[in-house]
Scaffold this motif. Structure first.
Motif, mmCIF file in Angstrom:
data_model
loop_
_atom_site.group_PDB
_atom_site.id
_atom_site.type_symbol
_atom_site.label_atom_id
_atom_site.label_comp_id
_atom_site.label_asym_id
_atom_site.label_seq_id
_atom_site.Cartn_x
_atom_site.Cartn_y
_atom_site.Cartn_z
ATOM 1 N N GLU A 197 37.739 38.890 43.129
ATOM 2 C CA GLU A 197 37.579 40.256 43.636
ATOM 3 C C GLU A 197 38.792 40.670 44.470
ATOM 4 N N ARG A 198 39.263 39.735 45.291
ATOM 5 C CA ARG A 198 40.414 40.047 46.144
ATOM 6 C C ARG A 198 41.705 40.149 45.339
ATOM 7 N N ASN A 244 41.672 43.510 44.042
ATOM 8 C CA ASN A 244 41.999 44.432 45.139
ATOM 9 C C ASN A 244 43.507 44.525 45.346
ATOM 10 N N ARG A 248 45.129 46.500 42.661
ATOM 11 C CA ARG A 248 44.988 47.952 42.869
ATOM 12 C C ARG A 248 46.046 48.480 43.840
#
Ligand code: ADP
Ligand code: ASP
Ligand code: MG
Length: 400
Positions: free
Chosen positions: A16-17, A20, A23
């Motif tokens: 997930e990180r 992130n 992004r």
């Protein structure tokens, strides 16, 4: 613009990180910038790899340690490149050597000699986001090296310096540089700006938010740094030569527990004693920090000093002969000590700062064992058990 962004271990700790980070990176890329991203190993990977080595051989050869530790960053760069492509932007991952990092041969603490950035430039020209493994390089024998713990910060600054980047952003798990470690002191405040010199002291005195060598290099090549959070979207802290903040006396409080204190009791009170003692320490390649010599009494004096914790035993070993030959009464090393420091360029021109710090410690009933000062810092050596309380008391005195 050419932008270098560095993401620390906690910023890429899981899938997930990593997404992130992808992004954040692609947002800059889509604005039309050239983006080079430097990443560290995921989460506690480097510590875990060290544990794995220790299980097999606690005295492992340093070359093999570097071969092992470099693997941590290899995982992060490939995963991040995949994440960036998933978001629809072209990316390429490069190991330190592919990115042109040439270093000295001191495994585990290698120094960057040069970044031959042609490959990075080439990839950027092909409109790729370039993802580089931090913390590693290649020596003249073409062996992998690592730069020392926290070395990815230095990798990022080295790329920014050698490619004349317009911006070098160090993304981490806090929103910038604070008046104390915000994880330990909830009342700590974020600084908008700090000078290279202050940040260098702070990093050297134990604030791990930036590696001290990265700050040294940033100052040398005029790379303006921004320390910023990868989890929130707030402005971070700018590290630069001159800052225009209203004169703040003290910028931050730091703590370092990675220290040993060596005490030599009963040295003859004669010329040449300190010289002989510290030349043995120098010969053993040990760095000395705070030194204290007592007033001579009854023909003898005591000398104590601090060294990095890992060198405590070696320092005692280096002094054994000396102590026997001069008839010193006692030689010992203690590692249950900590150094607490305040840093700020403003204190140079203000009297009473030291007294204020000592008052805070006195009110907290904390005993000071050694003191050392320079124009922009005051450090005290205290018992390790008192360290957290000392930081809180000193922080409260100056900032709350
Ligand atoms: P990264 O993995 O991103 O390199 P580090 O763990 O090396 O991150 O550095 C960030 C940590 O530094 C923070 O989580 C914080 O606990 C610590 N820290 C210590 N002193 C300070 C300070 N004065 N300001 C901000 N962070 C600090
Ligand atoms: N992964 C390395 C370390 O944990 C380098 C870094 O994080 O900067 O020290
Ligand atoms: Mg770090």
């Amino acid at each position: 613009m050419l932008i270098v962004q560095k993401f620390g271990g906690s910023s890429v700790a899981d899938a997930e990180r990593v997404m992130n980070v992808a992004r954040i990176v692609t947002e800059k890329y889509r604005q039309g910038h050239d983006v080079v991203v430097v990443v560290s190993a995921q989460g506690d990977t480097t510590d875990d790899l060290i544990d794995k080595a220790n299980e097999i051989n606690p005295h492992a050869n340093k070359r093999e340690m570097d071969m092992l530790l470099a693997a941590g960053e290899q995982i992060s760069i490939s995963l991040l490149a995949m994440a960036i492509e998933k978001l629809g932007c072209p990316a390429v991952s490069l190991l330190g050597w592919q990115a042109g990092f040439q270093t000295s041969s001191k495994h585990g603490v290698a120094r960057i000699r040069k970044v031959k950035s042609e490959r990075i430039r080439n990839e950027l020209d092909q409109k790729k986001i370039v993802v580089v493994a931090g913390f590693q390089g290649l020596d003249k024998n073409e062996d992998m090296t690592t730069l020392g713990r926290g070395g990815s910060d230095t990798s990022a600054v080295a790329i920014a310096a050698s490619m004349h980047a317009d911006l070098c952003q160090i993304y981490t798990d806090v929103e910038g540089v604070y008046t104390a470690d915000p994880r330990k002191i909830p009342a700590a405040k974020k600084l908008d700006e700090i000078t290279y010199d202050e940040m260098l002291e702070l990093a050297t005195l134990g604030a791990q938010v930036l590696n001290n060598r990265s700050v040294e290099m940033a100052k040398k090549y005029g790379v303006e740094l921004e320390v910023i959070s990868s989890f929130t979207n707030r402005p971070g802290t700018k590290v630069k030569e001159v800052i225009n903040m209203e004169k703040m006396l003290i910028k931050s409080v730091a703590k370092d527990t990675d220290i040993a204190r060596i005490v030599v009791v009963g040295v003859p009170d004669e010329p040449g004693m300190a010289f002989k003692l510290f030349s043995r320490i120098a010969k053993a390649h040990i760095n000395v920090d705070i030194i204290l010599q007592s007033v001579g009494r009854d023909g003898t004096k005591d000398i104590s000093f601090t060294v990095p914790k890992k060198d405590g035993e070696a320092a005692v070993a280096a002094l054994r002969d000396y102590c026997d030959s001069v008839g010193a009464l006692e030689l010992s090393a203690r590692t249950d000590v900590a150094k607490v420091s305040i840093v700020g360029a403003g204190m140079e021109t203000h009297e009473g700062v030291a007294a204020q710090m000592f008052e805070a410690l006195s009110d907290a009933n904390i005993n000071i064992r050694m003191i050392s000062t320079s124009e922009i810092k005051i450090s005290v050596l205290i018992d390790a058990d008192d360290a957290e309380r000392a930081v809180a008391a000193v922080h409260a005195k100056f900032f709350e």
